[in-house]
Enzyme design. Structure first.
Site: not given
Ligand code: IMP
Length: 426
Positions: A13, A16, A40-41, A224
């Site tokens: 977040d 990017k 999420g962008h 991420q």
């Molecule tokens: P997963 O990617 O859904 O398996 O989640 C694993 C961890 O990554 C969790 O702590 C999520 O909150 C975090 N996470 C996954 N995608 C994002 C993102 O786009 N932004 C921030 N945190 C993320």
């Protein structure tokens, strides 16, 4: 022409998509290299917000070919819903290309993500429950279905039958859930999704290399971020792919020598969604102010993000892991109302001072941040268009971050709209 990687340097977040959008003019191909619709962008164009989960933000430009690389996990239902939403707003998605080698997120992945998180109780990872971890687990276990399988119904059904037997047994016997129907899944994926996804499926490695050979700019867009990386993040509170710049090589199909620029995107403070250690986390009214002023709620899940001060120890580690060439510092304006601002320059744990990130996670859990406190600027930065518009104190904060990181800050954002940024230095 070598390629550029855009990578998040914190816990995601950082903004990017914003940078991709800024660089878009000179780009020919924008490639997502990992993750799925857990990302999420948000991009604001002419006051209109676009929230994208799977499709690279370059889709908003007519001259860019947006590419979903082999390292991404794709839920076709989400992909198509996103295409429909964009086209409804008049954005042409016909240039979108998806790697045939990308893995599919299947209904049982989402179901397993949900039930395992519930099962873990207080030890849950705080995933987005989108099925991302289970999809990557199947990829590694070599029982995943790939995007190219949508083109071959016989193979698709065979693979699905094998894998679903095992998934249904686990769902029923371990989690007491109803089995999923292979016919229903095959109907949705082969009859509903496949005809629409088929024209997008392409040899994306070929596309990337043809673009490079033709002297075109290629942007590799990570989702991420560094400290959510499966190998280098705060395991197990990580995502199941490799957001670090090295992941761009495997996730898009090029070698390290094809990349000559790695831009690290960092927020001027820190946030984290979900569980896991966070040494500079704030639990007071200053943290609340960061959440409120920075609108720190997930684009994707709506969850409140945990706030904290900028952590230069983590940033130095991100510089190493990604071989960053420069930093894009975002949301500096969120700090506008603070009298003083803090930057963590080291940790202390068990009587030891750590200048570099301790490899042992227990140390990180116990780490007490050592702060440098700098004067705030108490000025509205949102109208700044050049570095000379920034008060001396704000400039000092940016310079301090660059000095602590050992990498120049080239760009600073001072608001959510397209024009709200300031170039710094050369
Ligand atoms: P997963 O990617 O859904 O398996 O989640 C694993 C961890 O990554 C969790 O702590 C999520 O909150 C975090 N996470 C996954 N995608 C994002 C993102 O786009 N932004 C921030 N945190 C993320």
């Amino acid at each position: 022409m070598p390629a550029t990687v855009v990578v998040g340097t914190q816990w995601g977040d950082e903004g990017k998509g914003r940078l991709t959008d800024l660089l878009a003019k000179e780009m020919h191909l924008v490639v997502r290299y990992q993750g799925g619709h857990n990302a999420g962008h948000t991009i604001v164009v002419d006051g209109e917000r676009f929230a994208l989960q799977l499709i690279p933000s370059g889709v908003l430009y007519g001259h860019i070919t947006p590419v979903i690389g082999n390292g991404v996990v794709v839920d076709p239902a989400v992909l198509l819903a996103e295409v429909d939403a964009l086209e409804e707003k008049g954005i042409d998605c016909s240039r979108l290309r998806v790697s045939g080698n990308a893995h599919l997120v299947m209904p049982y992945h989402q179901e397993l993500d949900r039930v395992t998180e519930r099962y873990l109780g207080k030890n849950r990872l705080g995933t987005t429950r989108r099925g991302i971890g289970p999809a990557y687990a199947d990829k590694a276990a070599r029982v995943g279905l790939r995007v190219q399988d949508l083109l071959d119904p016989k193979i698709f059904r065979e693979k699905l039958d094998v894998v679903l037997k095992e998934k249904n047994a686990v769902l029923a016997k371990v989690y007491n859930r109803l089995p999923l129907s292979p016919e229903e899944i095959a109907r949705r994926y082969l009859d509903e999704y496949a005809p629409r996804v088929a024209p997008m499926i392409a040899d994306t490695v070929g596309l990337v290399h043809e673009a490079l050979a033709a002297g075109h700019h290629v942007l590799l867009e990570g989702a991420q971020a560094t400290f959510l990386d499966l190998d280098h993040g705060t395991y197990p509170f990580v995502t199941s792919s490799n957001p670090v710049a090295g992941g761009a090589c495997t996730g898009a199909g090029l070698g390290p020598r094809d990349i000559d620029r790695v831009i690290g995107v960092a927020k001027a403070y820190l946030t984290r969604v979900g569980s896991g250690p966070f040494p500079t986390e704030l639990f007071d009214e200053r943290g609340e102010a960061l959440v409120e002023r920075g609108q720190e709620h997930g684009t994707n899940t709506g969850r409140r993000r945990r706030p904290g001060w900028f952590d230069a120890v983590m940033m130095r580690h991100a510089v190493r892991l990604n071989s960053l060439s420069e930093i894009f510092l975002t949301k500096l304006d969120v700090l506008d109302t603070f009298d003083t601002v803090k930057v963590c320059v080291a940790y202390e744990a068990g009587g030891v001072r750590y200048e570099n990130l301790p490899y042992h996670q227990s140390v990180l859990h116990d780490a007490r941040p050592v702060y440098e406190e700098l004067p705030g600027w108490n000025t509205d930065l949102s109208l700044a268009t050049s570095v000379s518009d920034l008060p001396q104190t704000a400039r000092r904060y940016v310079e301090f971050i660059a000095a602590q990181s050992g990498v120049p800050v080239r760009l600073v954002s001072v608001g959510p709209s397209r024009g709200q940024f300031v170039h710094v230095g050369a």
